[in-house]
Write an enzyme that holds these catalytic residues in place. Structure first.
Site, short mmCIF file in Angstrom:
data_model
loop_
_atom_site.label_atom_id
_atom_site.label_comp_id
_atom_site.label_asym_id
_atom_site.label_seq_id
_atom_site.Cartn_x
_atom_site.Cartn_y
_atom_site.Cartn_z
N ASN A 182 67.79 -56.01 -67.80
CA ASN A 182 67.40 -56.88 -66.69
C ASN A 182 65.89 -57.04 -66.76
O ASN A 182 65.15 -56.13 -66.39
CB ASN A 182 67.83 -56.23 -65.36
CG ASN A 182 67.35 -57.02 -64.15
OD1 ASN A 182 66.81 -58.13 -64.29
ND2 ASN A 182 67.54 -56.48 -62.96
N GLU A 189 67.07 -55.44 -55.26
CA GLU A 189 65.87 -56.22 -54.94
C GLU A 189 66.22 -57.52 -54.24
O GLU A 189 65.49 -57.99 -53.37
CB GLU A 189 65.06 -56.46 -56.24
CG GLU A 189 64.40 -55.16 -56.71
CD GLU A 189 64.23 -55.02 -58.21
OE1 GLU A 189 64.25 -56.02 -58.94
OE2 GLU A 189 64.07 -53.86 -58.66
N GLY A 216 62.87 -48.06 -61.05
CA GLY A 216 61.44 -48.23 -61.29
C GLY A 216 60.59 -47.07 -60.85
O GLY A 216 59.36 -47.19 -60.76
N SER A 242 65.75 -46.17 -63.89
CA SER A 242 64.87 -45.37 -64.75
C SER A 242 65.59 -44.81 -65.97
O SER A 242 65.30 -43.70 -66.43
CB SER A 242 64.20 -44.24 -63.94
OG SER A 242 63.37 -44.79 -62.94
P1 13P Z 1 64.47 -49.64 -64.02
O1 13P Z 1 65.25 -49.35 -65.29
O2 13P Z 1 63.14 -50.23 -64.28
O3 13P Z 1 64.44 -48.44 -63.12
O4 13P Z 1 65.29 -50.77 -63.24
C1 13P Z 1 66.65 -50.63 -63.07
C2 13P Z 1 67.19 -51.91 -62.54
O5 13P Z 1 66.91 -52.29 -61.43
C3 13P Z 1 68.04 -52.70 -63.42
O6 13P Z 1 68.67 -53.73 -62.74
#
Ligand code: 13P
Length: 254
Positions: free
Chosen positions: A9, A99, A175, A215
């Protein structure tokens, strides 16, 4: 044995040129890995979708969008419909990402309508669910995920449900550099599979793919993917680096 999916993503990152470069690199890495049991999906920003779809055509890599409208067409300035996404060469769309839910006020009902619109247009859906930290801390995480699934996904006809995969993304792990432990992931994935079984029966539950997101990187993917109900990952930050993303694909193949 279920196949695995490793989906990147990209979120709102990369210029067009950078995105094309990354797609070329992922394609080269994938040629070397030759994944046998893992499907790879690149979920790009809308404007990258056609170009990246052309780049990865015939490479076994699929593309997807990160959102779509619940409407088919018409006066909805700034929106992108599922059929437009399909016409750009994409096969997938992420729906209900945390999000979108938190920053763009997407409700369970809107998520359901987007999921239905996507499937009706012939797209497959990566349906996201997951609790925020406060919900986990008050031991509410199972109830929250159940509500998201009940109201956003599990009301679909089985023929539509079979076009979806579920991504469990605990919001506190997105994140942040903090992943769910393999045990925490397995516990929730097992629970999600039990909910699918209640709704659609044992065979469908056994065939449903449940991805982990939050993550996830090359150094921790193997451990998480080794859990019996974890069928791959939805990867944010680590999908922006082709070597890191390739490491995650290798982990899925173990
Ligand atoms: P991260 O891998 O950056 O934590 O994001 C995960 C995510 O939201 C994938 O849709």
């Amino acid at each position: 044995m279920r196949r695995k999916i490793v989906a990147g993503n990209w979120k709102m990152n990369l210029s067009l040129a950078e995105g094309y470069q990354l797609a070329e690199s992922v394609k080269s890495e994938t040629k070397v890995i030759k994944p046998a049991g893992t499907d790879i999906v690149l979920c790009t920003p809308f404007i990258h979708l056609k170009g990246v779809s052309d780049i990865v055509q015939d490479s076994g890599i699929a593309t997807g969008a990160q959102n779509c409208s619940n409407e088919k067409s018409g006066a909805f300035t700034g929106e992108i419909s599922a059929s437009m996404i399909k016409s750009a060469g994409a096969r997938w769309v992420i729906i209900g990402h945390s999000e979108r839910r938190s920053l763009f006020a997407e409700t369970d009902n809107l998520v359901l309508r987007k999921t239905s619109a996507a499937i009706e247009s012939g797209l497959r859906v990566i349906f996201c669910c997951g609790e925020v930290l406060a919900e986990r801390e008050r031991n509410d995480h199972f109830r929250v995920v159940k509500r998201q699934l009940d109201e956003g996904l599990l009301g679909l006809q089985v023929s539509d449900f079979s076009k979806t995969v579920i991504a469990y993304e605990p919001v506190w792990a997105i994140g942040t550099g903090v992943t769910a432990s393999p045990i925490q992931a397995q516990e929730m994935h097992g629970y999600i599979r039990s909910l699918v079984q209640e709704a659609y029966g044992t065979t469908v539950a056994r065939e449903t793919l449940i991805l982990y997101g939050g993550s996830c990187k090359a150094s921790n993917a193997a451990e998480i993917f080794s859990m019996p109900d974890v069928d791959g990952g939805l990867i944010g930050g680590a999908s922006l680096n082709s070597a890191e993303f390739a490491g995650i694909i290798r982990a899925a193949e173990l």
